[in-house]
Motif scaffolding. Structure first.
Motif, PDB file in Angstrom:
ATOM      1  N   SER A  37       0.827  -1.212   0.000  1.00 54.22           N
ATOM      2  CA  SER A  37       0.000   0.000   0.000  1.00 54.22           C
ATOM      3  C   SER A  37       0.856   1.254   0.000  1.00 54.22           C
ATOM      4  O   SER A  37       0.530   2.237  -0.663  1.00 54.22           O
ATOM      5  CB  SER A  37      -0.963   0.004   1.183  1.00 54.22           C
ATOM      6  N   ILE A  41       0.085   2.244  -4.089  1.00 54.60           N
ATOM      7  CA  ILE A  41      -1.047   3.165  -4.168  1.00 54.60           C
ATOM      8  C   ILE A  41      -0.623   4.593  -4.531  1.00 54.60           C
ATOM      9  O   ILE A  41      -1.277   5.219  -5.368  1.00 54.60           O
ATOM     10  CB  ILE A  41      -1.900   3.088  -2.884  1.00 54.60           C
ATOM     11  N   ARG A  45      -2.057   6.522  -7.805  1.00 54.05           N
ATOM     12  CA  ARG A  45      -2.719   7.828  -7.677  1.00 54.05           C
ATOM     13  C   ARG A  45      -2.057   8.877  -8.571  1.00 54.05           C
ATOM     14  O   ARG A  45      -2.731   9.644  -9.238  1.00 54.05           O
ATOM     15  CB  ARG A  45      -2.698   8.319  -6.228  1.00 54.05           C
ATOM     16  N   PHE A  50      -7.186   9.494  -8.074  1.00 52.13           N
ATOM     17  CA  PHE A  50      -7.640   8.966  -6.794  1.00 52.13           C
ATOM     18  C   PHE A  50      -8.618   7.802  -6.944  1.00 52.13           C
ATOM     19  O   PHE A  50      -8.607   6.869  -6.139  1.00 52.13           O
ATOM     20  CB  PHE A  50      -8.296  10.077  -5.963  1.00 52.13           C
ATOM     21  N   GLY A  51      -9.468   7.862  -7.948  1.00 52.96           N
ATOM     22  CA  GLY A  51     -10.457   6.788  -8.141  1.00 52.96           C
ATOM     23  C   GLY A  51      -9.796   5.437  -8.305  1.00 52.96           C
ATOM     24  O   GLY A  51     -10.196   4.454  -7.680  1.00 52.96           O
ATOM     25  N   SER A  53      -6.749   4.660  -7.408  1.00 50.85           N
ATOM     26  CA  SER A  53      -5.989   4.280  -6.215  1.00 50.85           C
ATOM     27  C   SER A  53      -6.903   3.769  -5.103  1.00 50.85           C
ATOM     28  O   SER A  53      -6.494   2.918  -4.321  1.00 50.85           O
ATOM     29  CB  SER A  53      -5.139   5.448  -5.719  1.00 50.85           C
ATOM     30  N   PHE A  54      -8.141   4.260  -5.033  1.00 49.18           N
ATOM     31  CA  PHE A  54      -9.077   3.746  -4.027  1.00 49.18           C
ATOM     32  C   PHE A  54      -9.680   2.409  -4.432  1.00 49.18           C
ATOM     33  O   PHE A  54     -10.190   1.669  -3.578  1.00 49.18           O
ATOM     34  CB  PHE A  54     -10.189   4.756  -3.747  1.00 49.18           C
ATOM     35  N   MET A  55      -9.618   2.074  -5.706  1.00 48.31           N
ATOM     36  CA  MET A  55     -10.153   0.786  -6.147  1.00 48.31           C
ATOM     37  C   MET A  55      -9.277  -0.379  -5.685  1.00 48.31           C
ATOM     38  O   MET A  55      -9.775  -1.476  -5.464  1.00 48.31           O
ATOM     39  CB  MET A  55     -10.292   0.752  -7.676  1.00 48.31           C
ATOM     40  N   PRO A  57      -7.589  -0.895  -2.679  1.00 53.70           N
ATOM     41  CA  PRO A  57      -8.003  -1.447  -1.379  1.00 53.70           C
ATOM     42  C   PRO A  57      -9.438  -1.965  -1.376  1.00 53.70           C
ATOM     43  O   PRO A  57      -9.752  -2.925  -0.670  1.00 53.70           O
ATOM     44  CB  PRO A  57      -7.838  -0.289  -0.396  1.00 53.70           C
ATOM     45  N   THR A  58     -10.294  -1.358  -2.208  1.00 52.43           N
ATOM     46  CA  THR A  58     -11.684  -1.825  -2.277  1.00 52.43           C
ATOM     47  C   THR A  58     -11.742  -3.244  -2.828  1.00 52.43           C
ATOM     48  O   THR A  58     -12.395  -4.126  -2.245  1.00 52.43           O
ATOM     49  CB  THR A  58     -12.522  -0.878  -3.156  1.00 52.43           C
TER      50      THR A  58
END
Length: 85
Positions: A37, A41, A45, A50-51, A53-55, A57-58
């Motif tokens: 991470s 990440i 990013r 950001f979208g 990069s948040f996917m 961990p999701t």
């Protein structure tokens, strides 16, 4: 009697070894995830936003929950003792 004691001792040692293996691999996975991470990440990013990069961990959490759920039948379920709570 001594044979039963030796067998029980062997089972106990084997069980302790399996528990130790489980926690070692669990702790190793946590550390690999933390390292990933911090390394991956920020790069995602910077290059994709950001979208994206948040996917990461999701998707990782959904995958982990799926693995957890798929092994539900292997878990030991104990009824709660009323005196505990």
């Amino acid at each position: 009697s001594e044979i039963q004691d030796a067998a029980a001792d062997t089972k106990s040692k084997r069980r302790q070894e399996r528990i130790r293996e489980f926690f070692n691999s669990f702790y190793f996975s946590i550390n690999v995830g933390a390292l990933g991470s911090f390394a991956l990440i920020p790069l995602v990013r910077a290059n994709f936003g950001f979208g994206a990069s948040f996917m990461i961990p999701t998707i990782s959490m959904i995958l982990a929950l799926g693995i957890f759920r798929s092994h539900k039948n292997e878990y030991k379920h104990r009824k709660r003792d009323e005196s505990e709570y």
